[in-house]
Enzyme design. Structure first.
Site, PDB file in Angstrom:
ATOM      1  N   SER A   9      -0.408  -4.079  -7.972  1.00  0.00           N
ATOM      2  CA  SER A   9      -1.856  -4.185  -8.200  1.00  0.00           C
ATOM      3  C   SER A   9      -2.238  -5.540  -8.762  1.00  0.00           C
ATOM      4  O   SER A   9      -3.104  -5.646  -9.628  1.00  0.00           O
ATOM      5  CB  SER A   9      -2.313  -3.075  -9.161  1.00  0.00           C
ATOM      6  N   SER A  11      -3.372  -9.664  -7.680  1.00  0.00           N
ATOM      7  CA  SER A  11      -4.555 -10.168  -6.975  1.00  0.00           C
ATOM      8  C   SER A  11      -4.562  -9.749  -5.501  1.00  0.00           C
ATOM      9  O   SER A  11      -5.553  -9.233  -4.997  1.00  0.00           O
ATOM     10  CB  SER A  11      -4.594 -11.690  -6.997  1.00  0.00           C
ATOM     11  N   ARG A  32       1.957  -1.154 -12.261  1.00  0.00           N
ATOM     12  CA  ARG A  32       3.059  -1.018 -13.231  1.00  0.00           C
ATOM     13  C   ARG A  32       2.574  -0.431 -14.541  1.00  0.00           C
ATOM     14  O   ARG A  32       3.240   0.360 -15.173  1.00  0.00           O
ATOM     15  CB  ARG A  32       3.635  -2.410 -13.540  1.00  0.00           C
ATOM     16  N   LYS A 191       4.793 -22.781   2.940  1.00  0.00           N
ATOM     17  CA  LYS A 191       3.509 -23.444   2.640  1.00  0.00           C
ATOM     18  C   LYS A 191       3.261 -23.480   1.130  1.00  0.00           C
ATOM     19  O   LYS A 191       2.558 -24.364   0.632  1.00  0.00           O
ATOM     20  CB  LYS A 191       2.355 -22.776   3.401  1.00  0.00           C
ATOM     21  N   THR A 248      -3.976 -23.055   1.473  1.00  0.00           N
ATOM     22  CA  THR A 248      -3.262 -23.116   0.194  1.00  0.00           C
ATOM     23  C   THR A 248      -3.216 -24.543  -0.353  1.00  0.00           C
ATOM     24  O   THR A 248      -3.325 -24.753  -1.564  1.00  0.00           O
ATOM     25  CB  THR A 248      -1.834 -22.545   0.354  1.00  0.00           C
ATOM     26  N   VAL A 280       1.704 -15.210 -10.150  1.00  0.00           N
ATOM     27  CA  VAL A 280       2.912 -15.792  -9.567  1.00  0.00           C
ATOM     28  C   VAL A 280       2.585 -17.005  -8.666  1.00  0.00           C
ATOM     29  O   VAL A 280       1.679 -16.947  -7.851  1.00  0.00           O
ATOM     30  CB  VAL A 280       3.697 -14.697  -8.794  1.00  0.00           C
TER      31      VAL A 280
HETATM   32  N1  LIG Z   1      -3.059 -13.932  -4.363  1.00  0.00           N
HETATM   33  C1  LIG Z   1      -3.185 -14.303  -3.131  1.00  0.00           C
HETATM   34  O1  LIG Z   1      -4.200 -14.915  -2.770  1.00  0.00           O
HETATM   35  C2  LIG Z   1      -2.114 -13.988  -2.114  1.00  0.00           C
HETATM   36  C3  LIG Z   1      -2.469 -13.967  -0.774  1.00  0.00           C
HETATM   37  C4  LIG Z   1      -1.485 -13.692   0.164  1.00  0.00           C
HETATM   38  C5  LIG Z   1      -0.203 -13.418  -0.233  1.00  0.00           C
HETATM   39  N2  LIG Z   1       0.101 -13.423  -1.547  1.00  0.00           N
HETATM   40  C6  LIG Z   1       1.482 -13.078  -1.903  1.00  0.00           C
HETATM   41  O2  LIG Z   1       1.507 -11.740  -2.355  1.00  0.00           O
HETATM   42  C7  LIG Z   1       2.541 -11.538  -3.305  1.00  0.00           C
HETATM   43  C8  LIG Z   1       1.957 -10.898  -4.544  1.00  0.00           C
HETATM   44  O3  LIG Z   1       1.032 -11.834  -5.058  1.00  0.00           O
HETATM   45  P1  LIG Z   1      -0.191 -11.494  -5.983  1.00  0.00           P
HETATM   46  O4  LIG Z   1      -1.218 -12.515  -5.699  1.00  0.00           O
HETATM   47  O5  LIG Z   1      -0.619 -10.091  -5.901  1.00  0.00           O
HETATM   48  O6  LIG Z   1       0.503 -11.832  -7.376  1.00  0.00           O
HETATM   49  P2  LIG Z   1      -0.034 -11.549  -8.843  1.00  0.00           P
HETATM   50  O7  LIG Z   1       0.717 -12.445  -9.736  1.00  0.00           O
HETATM   51  O8  LIG Z   1      -1.518 -11.584  -8.839  1.00  0.00           O
HETATM   52  O9  LIG Z   1       0.411 -10.031  -9.073  1.00  0.00           O
HETATM   53  C9  LIG Z   1       1.758  -9.642  -8.999  1.00  0.00           C
HETATM   54  C10 LIG Z   1       1.816  -8.155  -9.193  1.00  0.00           C
HETATM   55  O10 LIG Z   1       3.192  -7.783  -9.218  1.00  0.00           O
HETATM   56  C11 LIG Z   1       3.446  -7.123 -10.434  1.00  0.00           C
HETATM   57  N3  LIG Z   1       4.792  -7.442 -10.878  1.00  0.00           N
HETATM   58  C12 LIG Z   1       5.254  -8.557 -11.446  1.00  0.00           C
HETATM   59  N4  LIG Z   1       6.555  -8.429 -11.742  1.00  0.00           N
HETATM   60  C13 LIG Z   1       6.897  -7.193 -11.335  1.00  0.00           C
HETATM   61  C14 LIG Z   1       8.068  -6.449 -11.379  1.00  0.00           C
HETATM   62  N5  LIG Z   1       9.186  -6.930 -11.896  1.00  0.00           N
HETATM   63  N6  LIG Z   1       8.052  -5.210 -10.860  1.00  0.00           N
HETATM   64  C15 LIG Z   1       6.940  -4.705 -10.329  1.00  0.00           C
HETATM   65  N7  LIG Z   1       5.784  -5.356 -10.274  1.00  0.00           N
HETATM   66  C16 LIG Z   1       5.771  -6.591 -10.774  1.00  0.00           C
HETATM   67  C17 LIG Z   1       2.414  -7.614 -11.423  1.00  0.00           C
HETATM   68  O11 LIG Z   1       2.238  -6.664 -12.452  1.00  0.00           O
HETATM   69  C18 LIG Z   1       1.206  -7.706 -10.514  1.00  0.00           C
HETATM   70  O12 LIG Z   1       0.619  -6.458 -10.336  1.00  0.00           O
HETATM   71  C19 LIG Z   1       3.142 -12.933  -3.556  1.00  0.00           C
HETATM   72  O13 LIG Z   1       4.313 -13.076  -2.801  1.00  0.00           O
HETATM   73  C20 LIG Z   1       2.085 -13.886  -3.030  1.00  0.00           C
HETATM   74  O14 LIG Z   1       2.636 -15.095  -2.544  1.00  0.00           O
HETATM   75  C21 LIG Z   1      -0.818 -13.677  -2.490  1.00  0.00           C
HETATM   76  O1  LIG Z   2      -2.462 -18.550  -4.672  1.00  0.00           O
HETATM   77  P1  LIG Z   2      -1.256 -18.879  -3.832  1.00  0.00           P
HETATM   78  O2  LIG Z   2      -0.878 -20.325  -3.939  1.00  0.00           O
HETATM   79  O3  LIG Z   2      -0.134 -17.915  -4.076  1.00  0.00           O
HETATM   80  O4  LIG Z   2      -1.691 -18.696  -2.293  1.00  0.00           O
HETATM   81  C1  LIG Z   2      -2.361 -17.553  -1.924  1.00  0.00           C
HETATM   82  C2  LIG Z   2      -2.226 -17.191  -0.468  1.00  0.00           C
HETATM   83  O5  LIG Z   2      -0.882 -17.123  -0.068  1.00  0.00           O
HETATM   84  C3  LIG Z   2      -3.057 -17.987   0.466  1.00  0.00           C
HETATM   85  O6  LIG Z   2      -2.976 -17.457   1.765  1.00  0.00           O
END
Ligand SMILES: NC(=O)c1ccc[n+]([C@@H]2O[C@H](COP(=O)([O-])OP(=O)(O)OC[C@H]3O[C@@H](n4cnc5c(N)ncnc54)[C@H](O)[C@@H]3O)[C@@H](O)[C@H]2O)c1
Ligand SMILES: O=P(O)(O)OC[C@H](O)CO
Length: 332
Positions: A9, A11, A32, A191, A248, A280
């Site tokens: 849960s 972003s 979590r 990327k 990005t 992250v």
């Molecule tokens: N944020 C974006 O715009 C975006 C877009 C596309 C892809 N992504 C990818 O999606 C993935 C998740 O990114 P995000 O943006 O949701 O990250 P985030 O940092 O916003 O959230 C990470 C989530 O994982 C949970 N988490 C962290 N450590 C954990 C653990 N040990 N066990 C279980 N849960 C854990 C956190 O509590 C949180 O809910 C990443 O690989 C990121 O590159 C992110």
């Molecule tokens: O916020 P970042 O750098 O993890 O990038 C978010 C997404 O992967 C964009 O597509």
């Protein structure tokens, strides 16, 4: 009615869960922390990661993974790449036997150098036809605000890819299918490293010519690696390659770009981490695994090497720039 479990849960997990719900899919998110699950369930808001975004009523949340996974047709894996293996290990007995397992994570596992789809098949023993990835220019907050964007869903089984596509198609989110899982995953993981480089350049005060040069040469090295691993170069010229790279590398919403920018301004690794508000920035770890993967295939990735030197070998950004510019001359 299709049922999706979104495991994570943060972003992107939250924004993508909203897309699924807006597309008419039943969604149960796993968080979590019980307080966060309660906040989403009772207030329809994820205050920690997407403050101010009202989530649809049909989106529910729980801190119990078994409850989230029960009867799911689609299991969306939305945790960071370096924790996916551990998380899946805890969940594997609860996964519905025929569910499609779809990764949102953009990274390469440290030590094993595996892509996320490979981690999923290795841990769960699911056939690779059940494993999919989603990747594209999808900054979470913009998607959560219903700003139009496209993405790619890659799965070796085209009928599963089409079901996934239907489950998340809305008037603001346009998913394309693709069979090239390798290309989508390499584009997504690499990327982030190039976005760190763009942030570093911006942080030391360099302008748009420099950023454009990094993006373009970044795409060249990402494509070299992808092709060596068996990707279709057309995938890297598409949304999961150049599309995501541009988003990005140029957006202040990117955690990777913000992290790099903080380093470029002279900040420490801890200060750069603070610039991502505890979220992250996958490229910081993936620059190590991408570099090792490239070395093992004999692929040259000078920008990735430079990012690694700045993040993990205490090199100054301006020294890394000089080193890149001092490389031997060659044709494009
Ligand atoms: N944020 C974006 O715009 C975006 C877009 C596309 C892809 N992504 C990818 O999606 C993935 C998740 O990114 P995000 O943006 O949701 O990250 P985030 O940092 O916003 O959230 C990470 C989530 O994982 C949970 N988490 C962290 N450590 C954990 C653990 N040990 N066990 C279980 N849960 C854990 C956190 O509590 C949180 O809910 C990443 O690989 C990121 O590159 C992110
Ligand atoms: O916020 P970042 O750098 O993890 O990038 C978010 C997404 O992967 C964009 O597509």
């Amino acid at each position: 009615m299709t049922k999706a479990a979104v495991m994570g849960s943060g972003s992107w997990g939250t924004a993508y869960a909203k897309v699924l719900a807006d597309a008419g899919t039943d969604v149960m998110m796993w968080a979590r922390r019980a307080e966060l699950a309660q906040c989403i369930e009772e207030r329809n808001e994820n205050r920690d990661y997407l403050r101010g975004i009202i989530l649809p009523e049909r989106l529910h949340a729980t801190a119990d993974p078994a409850a989230a996974l029960e009867d799911a047709d689609i299991v969306v894996l939305a945790v960071p790449s370096q924790t996916l293996r551990t998380n899946l290990g805890a969940w594997k007995e609860m996964l519905p036997p025929d569910a499609t397992l779809m990764s949102l994570a953009k990274g390469i596992e440290m030590d094993t150098l595996l892509r996320m789809s490979q981690v999923i098949t290795q841990v769960t023993k699911a056939d690779q036809s059940r494993v999919a990835v989603l990747s594209g220019p999808n900054l979470a907050r913009e998607i959560a605000e219903s700003q139009p964007a496209a993405t790619v869903i890659a799965c070796p089984d085209s009928s599963r890819a089409i079901s996934l596509q239907k489950a998340c198609h809305t008037m603001y989110f346009r998913p394309y299918t693709n069979a090239d899982v390798i290309g989508c995953e390499i584009g997504g993981a690499c990327k982030n490293v190039i976005a760190l480089a763009c942030g570093m350049a911006a942080g030391v005060g360099l302008g748009v010519n420099t950023i454009a040069s990094i993006i373009t040469r970044g795409l060249a090295e990402i494509t070299r690696l992808g092709v060596a691993l068996g990707a279709n170069p057309a995938t890297l010229a598409g949304l999961a390659g150049v599309g995501d790279l541009v988003a990005t590398c140029t957006s202040s919403l990117s955690r990777n770009r913000s992290f790099g920018e903080a380093l470029g301004r002279g900040g420490s690794m801890a200060e750069a981490q603070a610039a991502t508000h505890g979220q992250v920035a996958e490229g910081v770890k993936s620059c190590t695994s991408v570099q090792a993967l490239a070395n093992s295939y004999g692929v040259e990735m000078p920008l990735t090497n430079a990012v690694h030197q700045v993040c993990h070998e205490e090199q100054a950004v301006l020294d890394a720039v000089q080193q890149l510019l001092g490389r031997r001359m060659k044709p494009e």
